[in-house]
Motif scaffolding. Structure first.
Motif, short mmCIF file in Angstrom:
data_model
loop_
_atom_site.label_atom_id
_atom_site.label_comp_id
_atom_site.label_asym_id
_atom_site.label_seq_id
_atom_site.Cartn_x
_atom_site.Cartn_y
_atom_site.Cartn_z
N THR A 359 0.83 -1.20 0.00
CA THR A 359 0.00 0.00 0.00
C THR A 359 0.87 1.25 0.00
N ALA A 360 1.96 1.22 0.75
CA ALA A 360 2.86 2.38 0.78
C ALA A 360 3.53 2.58 -0.58
N ILE A 361 3.86 1.50 -1.27
CA ILE A 361 4.42 1.63 -2.62
C ILE A 361 3.42 2.30 -3.55
N ALA A 362 2.14 1.91 -3.45
CA ALA A 362 1.11 2.54 -4.27
C ALA A 362 0.99 4.02 -3.95
N ALA A 363 1.03 4.38 -2.68
CA ALA A 363 0.94 5.79 -2.29
C ALA A 363 2.14 6.57 -2.81
N ALA A 364 3.32 5.98 -2.77
CA ALA A 364 4.50 6.65 -3.30
C ALA A 364 4.37 6.88 -4.80
N GLY A 365 3.85 5.87 -5.51
CA GLY A 365 3.66 6.04 -6.95
C GLY A 365 2.65 7.12 -7.27
N VAL A 366 1.55 7.17 -6.51
CA VAL A 366 0.55 8.20 -6.73
C VAL A 366 1.13 9.58 -6.43
N ALA A 367 1.93 9.69 -5.37
CA ALA A 367 2.55 10.97 -5.05
C ALA A 367 3.52 11.41 -6.14
N PHE A 368 4.29 10.47 -6.67
CA PHE A 368 5.22 10.80 -7.75
C PHE A 368 4.47 11.30 -8.98
N TYR A 369 3.41 10.57 -9.35
CA TYR A 369 2.61 10.99 -10.50
C TYR A 369 1.95 12.35 -10.25
N GLY A 370 1.37 12.52 -9.06
CA GLY A 370 0.68 13.76 -8.76
C GLY A 370 1.59 14.97 -8.78
N LEU A 371 2.82 14.80 -8.29
CA LEU A 371 3.76 15.92 -8.29
C LEU A 371 4.19 16.28 -9.71
N LEU A 372 4.42 15.25 -10.55
CA LEU A 372 4.74 15.54 -11.94
C LEU A 372 3.56 16.21 -12.64
#
Length: 458
Positions: A359-372
């Protein structure tokens, strides 16, 4: 007559998160129907003609036949604008549904055997949906899509070794040439055919392996598929009728030397635009050859790594778990066959809190995408908040590295806290809000055992 097993494996709406796949399917159906209707009027030619349509401000200008036919379709063909806007909205909704479906499958572990094939299909559909959207956006040959052609030629030229060949394949001997629209139109027709085959294959896999389910879920409703079809198509009609999108008469025809001010791509391509904006202007010189990393990395390397990681994650997780569990309780090594036998296929889905690392990996991916995605608006942010655009750009360069790490740590901490709360409820019971007085005069809240979970199939 359908067999009982086929009925059990048909779509059943037993949890709200299961609707994303159906939305994607019916959005794709709308795309096929509206696209077939648009083909009756659209002319994928870049030959120059004089516009003599109903829109006065553009009358007398030289435009391509692609732009002229799109204008005629939008403003002169009865119902044409509704069909065109439904087509565009359906493309946006389709990609959004695929992204949410992938996120749901990742968080719940629905990508594991025997459903790894379905996961790979959805990953491929995401890539193809983005490609279909980009090829379709360029077809009107308006000022907005003309700006995307500059990005296409830059990306093609940045590819090592075959960049010049790819550029000539798309644009011919010079930019913009007169063949890019027909080439993109052909690709726009081929991609949906592949996507349709993948969706059929996905449906066959669902019928073969059945649906996954949560431990606690409601009984499935077998009439959910017609309901989802009606709701999806109805919402797309509302969006196409009431919400304007891509008004090409306001943009004007494409011109190689001009780009519309404030132009932005569709939402699913925003992360690539953001990556381009914050990427430093690095170049790598190898002998007499220079690589433009400022274009190559954000447009090809980052998406390539992203889709490769998505596709490889089920196999990577399976290998990691097999390596971790390769010894039994007595410390004896397990054979590969024994490990495969003990990791049997599961129908029960994970709760995100029960797998904190995933779940934390998914949150990190969403954060990376959202910041870009947010970085794609660095100029607008600088303008609205009266900041220096270089300062905003530098902020996002650090944020895309630090933000995912913070998201990972916070999400994992939240999941562990929820697990601890669940253990507390299991040990002590559920709070009822009822206060009782004991024999010694003390006041205590009455606790009740947690009710057993209701099981059901998806």
């Amino acid at each position: 007559m359908r067999s009982l097993s086929a009925k059990r494996r048909s779509f059943q709406f037993s949890h709200w998160s299961f609707m994303f796949a159906e939305i994607a399917v019916w959005s794709f159906v709308v795309l096929l129907v509206t696209g077939a209707l648009l083909m009756l009027v659209y002319d994928p030619s870049m030959s120059q003609v004089t516009y003599d349509g109903s829109y006065g401000p553009l009358r007398g200008l030289l435009v391509s036949e692609a732009y002229d036919s799109t204008m005629r379709l939008s403003l002169e063909v009865r119902g044409g604008l509704l069909i065109r806007q439904m087509h565009h909205w359906a493309a946006l909704v389709f990609v959004a549904a695929v992204v949410l479906q992938l996120l749901r499958m990742f968080l719940t572990g629905a990508f594991r055997r025997p459903r790894t094939g379905q996961w790979l299909i959805w990953v491929t559909l995401l890539a193809l949906g983005m490609a279909a959207g980009e090829t379709g956006n360029a077809l009107p040959d308006d000022m907005l899509s003309g700006g995307s052609l500059w990005l296409m030629v830059s990306v093609a030229q940045s590819i090592p070794v075959v960049g010049a060949w790819a550029t000539s394949l798309l644009f011919g001997p010079q930019f913009p040439g007169d063949q890019v629209i027909p080439v993109l139109y052909a690709g726009h027709l081929i991609i949906p055919a592949v996507m349709g085959a993948l969706l059929i294959a996905r449906e066959l896999l669902v019928r073969r392996h059945g649906h996954s389910r949560f431990v606690a879920t409601l009984p499935g409703r077998r009439s959910a598929r017609p309901m989802m079809a009606t709701a999806t198509v109805g919402m797309l009609i509302i969006l196409g009728f009431g919400f304007q999108i891509a008004p090409i008469w306001l943009y004007g025809p494409a011109m190689p030397t001009q780009v519309s001010a404030g132009s932005v791509p569709d939402w699913y391509m925003g992360f690539l635009d953001g990556a381009l904006r914050i990427m430093p202007g690095w170049e790598l010189t190898l002998g007499d050859y220079t690589l433009s990393l400022a274009v190559l990395v954000p447009t090809l390397v980052i998406p390539g790594l992203f889709f490769t990681a998505l596709a490889a994650y089920p196999t990577a997780e399976r290998l990691v778990l097999a390596w971790r569990d390769r010894r039994d309780a007595l410390g004896r090594p397990k054979t590969a066959r024994r490990v495969a036998r003990e990791t049997a296929a599961r129908d029960v889905l994970d709760r995100p809190r029960d797998t904190p690392v995933k779940t934390a990996i998914a949150a990190a991916g969403v954060a990376f995408y959202g910041l870009l995605w947010a970085a794609a608006a660095n100029d607008q942010l600088a303008h609205q908040f009266d900041l220096n655009v270089n300062t905003v750009t530098i902020f996002f360069r650090y944020a895309v590295v630090i933000g995912p790490v913070i998201a990972f740590a916070v999400t994992r901490w939240i999941c562990l806290g929820l697990q601890q709360a669940d253990r507390h409820v299991a040990e002590h019971g559920v709070e009822t809000g009822i206060i009782t007085r004991s024999a010694d005069g003390g006041f205590h809240e009455r606790l009740e055992p947690r009710e057993p979970a209701i099981t059901g199939r998806r």
